[in-house]
Design a protein around this motif. Structure first.
Motif, PDB file in Angstrom:
ATOM      1  N   GLY A  53       0.786  -1.231   0.000  1.00 14.37           N
ATOM      2  CA  GLY A  53       0.000   0.000   0.000  1.00 14.37           C
ATOM      3  C   GLY A  53       0.816   1.277   0.000  1.00 14.37           C
ATOM      4  O   GLY A  53       0.316   2.335   0.395  1.00 14.37           O
ATOM      5  N   MET A  54       2.066   1.183  -0.478  1.00 12.57           N
ATOM      6  CA  MET A  54       2.847   2.423  -0.607  1.00 12.57           C
ATOM      7  C   MET A  54       2.262   3.281  -1.718  1.00 12.57           C
ATOM      8  O   MET A  54       1.917   2.763  -2.784  1.00 12.57           O
ATOM      9  N   LEU A  55       2.192   4.565  -1.486  1.00 13.11           N
ATOM     10  CA  LEU A  55       1.732   5.505  -2.518  1.00 13.11           C
ATOM     11  C   LEU A  55       2.990   6.243  -2.980  1.00 13.11           C
ATOM     12  O   LEU A  55       3.248   7.382  -2.607  1.00 13.11           O
ATOM     13  N   VAL A 265      13.795  -3.398  -1.480  1.00 16.07           N
ATOM     14  CA  VAL A 265      13.162  -3.846  -0.243  1.00 16.07           C
ATOM     15  C   VAL A 265      12.529  -2.629   0.412  1.00 16.07           C
ATOM     16  O   VAL A 265      13.065  -1.518   0.328  1.00 16.07           O
ATOM     17  N   TYR A 266      11.333  -2.839   0.974  1.00 12.82           N
ATOM     18  CA  TYR A 266      10.692  -1.726   1.682  1.00 12.82           C
ATOM     19  C   TYR A 266      10.034  -2.218   2.948  1.00 12.82           C
ATOM     20  O   TYR A 266       9.629  -3.378   3.050  1.00 12.82           O
ATOM     21  N   LEU A 267       9.981  -1.306   3.930  1.00 13.13           N
ATOM     22  CA  LEU A 267       9.359  -1.601   5.222  1.00 13.13           C
ATOM     23  C   LEU A 267       8.290  -0.545   5.439  1.00 13.13           C
ATOM     24  O   LEU A 267       8.593   0.656   5.480  1.00 13.13           O
ATOM     25  N   TYR A 347       0.336  -3.023 -12.742  1.00 10.12           N
ATOM     26  CA  TYR A 347       1.670  -3.482 -12.344  1.00 10.12           C
ATOM     27  C   TYR A 347       2.005  -3.103 -10.901  1.00 10.12           C
ATOM     28  O   TYR A 347       1.354  -3.549  -9.989  1.00 10.12           O
ATOM     29  N   ARG A 348       2.989  -2.220 -10.676  1.00  9.40           N
ATOM     30  CA  ARG A 348       3.385  -1.910  -9.293  1.00  9.40           C
ATOM     31  C   ARG A 348       2.486  -0.863  -8.640  1.00  9.40           C
ATOM     32  O   ARG A 348       2.683  -0.521  -7.477  1.00  9.40           O
ATOM     33  N   ASN A 349       1.526  -0.313  -9.405  1.00 10.50           N
ATOM     34  CA  ASN A 349       0.849   0.902  -8.933  1.00 10.50           C
ATOM     35  C   ASN A 349      -0.661   0.779  -8.770  1.00 10.50           C
ATOM     36  O   ASN A 349      -1.370   1.788  -8.809  1.00 10.50           O
TER      37      ASN A 349
END
Ligand code: GLY
Length: 391
Positions: A53-55, A265-267, A347-349
């Motif tokens: 859910g990163m914007l 990688v994301y947190l 895709y990623r968005n």
């Protein structure tokens, strides 16, 4: 059509797929007064159940995706109003959180990569500030001592996709969307026009217009003529969920991400104590197995960024499929088959693009045209005739 099964119901619009994109399309269509039906065995499921859910319009900027950047920024800008309206319509919290993002570098190669990204961001006038390693650790004290620098992007926020889809299901119900909890097995085409779909079990939903919004499955719907079939493919992403016990809080105050030896990688820390760690990117067809290697790589890279992560309980491992398209951008609006519109290939968005997709598809359903910001994303850019012209 299956003999013995009458047409179940008719609608102005049938949306095929009840993930975040199908739901937002159905909600916006129903708000415009269209009698809207949606077919999905499990509305609210799909890739949104896995997504972090990163914007991240600014931190996920890539070379060659400038047109997509415009759409991503438009959607990010609509998020506060969209989340508030959806919260009001559903009585549910979407988990929208304006927390910002810190993208950091761990070695010289990562730092060079981040410098390039910063230059690109500046070229587009995007808000992004270069920080030293020490400044990064001042913002996020649990970052590894080896962090060499980073980009502070205060405009890249987050939403909780599981809450978001729950809220969308309720908002759709309240707006009068009729849910058919079945797979759409085949598009119905009558006189060279999309006319609804046959569902598992044989019932037919007749509709004046059909929106195909089935994520990575969109390219597999039977009955869609070849020239209208979206060129989407599944791109696997493995994602972990951990829990931050209250004695460790606040663990991180914003999204923290990095490219570690070439892998992202994301947190993503939620206010409820969930910490989402993602994601692999694997071209493995329809495989959704969680692998030891995937979990190992994510934990190894996350641990290099934030060593304290290994203290946290690991609560979930899961893999989802992003709907990849040939140019990494979505396919929005009327297809080569009259009556069939597409809302796929995000895709990623997918989560980021939900507000702008809902608006664009509702506009297209009512007027037959895409709004200006969505025009570059017409599916017709992939039609054979168009490709011959641009070759
Ligand atoms: N946008 C995050 C991902 O696709 O992993």
């Amino acid at each position: 059509m299956h003999p013995g099964h009458s047409s179940a119901r008719s609608a102005d619009v049938l949306v095929i797929g009840g993930g975040v994109i199908g739901l937002v399309t159905a909600w916006r269509a129903a708000q415009r007064g269209l009698r809207t039906a949606l077919a999905d065995p499990e509305p609210g499921g799909g890739a949104a159940q896995v997504a972090a859910g990163m914007l991240a319009a600014v931190t996920e900027l890539h070379y060659g995706e400038e047109t997509l950047l415009g759409l991503n920024l438009a959607s990010a800008g609509r998020y506060p109003g969209f989340a508030a309206e959806l919260g009001e319509a559903s009585g549910q919290d979407t988990g929208y959180r304006s927390c910002g993002t810190l993208a950091v570098a761990l070695d010289a190669d990562d730092r060079a990569h981040l410098r390039e990204l910063h230059a690109l961001q500046r070229r587009f006038g995007l808000q992004s500030e270069w920080l030293t390693g020490r400044e990064c650790r001042r913002l996020e004290p649990l970052l590894a001592p080896g962090v060499r620098g980073g980009l502070r992007v205060d405009g890249d926020h987050q939403v909780d996709p599981r809450r978001l889809t729950r809220a969308l299901v309720v908002a759709c119900e309240r707006a009068g969307v009729v849910f058919h909890r079945r797979w759409a097995e085949r598009l119905s085409v009558v006189r060279d026009r999309a006319a609804g779909a046959v569902l598992t079990g044989g019932a037919t939903v007749a509709a004046d217009q059909v929106v195909l919004a089935a994520g990575s499955l969109s390219g597999r719907l039977a009955g869609v003529p070849a020239q209208a079939l979206p060129p989407v493919r599944p791109v696997k992403g493995q994602v972990l969920r951990l829990r931050v016990p209250s004695e460790y809080a606040p663990f991180l105050s914003r999204t923290v991400r990095a490219v570690v030896r070439g892998s992202h990688v994301y947190l993503v820390p939620r206010e409820n104590g969930e910490l989402v760690v993602g994601a692999t990117s694997e071209e493995l067809g329809w495989d959704t197995a969680v692998t030891a290697g995937g979990v190992y790589r994510l934990l190894r890279d996350a641990h290099e960024l934030v060593p304290g992560i290994t203290e946290l309980p690991l609560t979930e491992t899961r893999a989802g499929l992003r709907p990849g398209s040939p140019d990494n951008a979505p396919l929005l609006g009327p297809s080569e088959l009259p009556g069939l519109l597409l809302a796929t290939g995000h895709y990623r968005n997918g989560v980021l693009l939900a507000p702008v997709t809902g608006d664009a598809l509702a506009h297209a359903l009512v007027t037959g045209e895409l709004p200006d910001e969505a025009r570059p994303f017409t599916p017709r850019r992939f039609s054979p005739a168009q490709q011959k012209v641009s070759a």
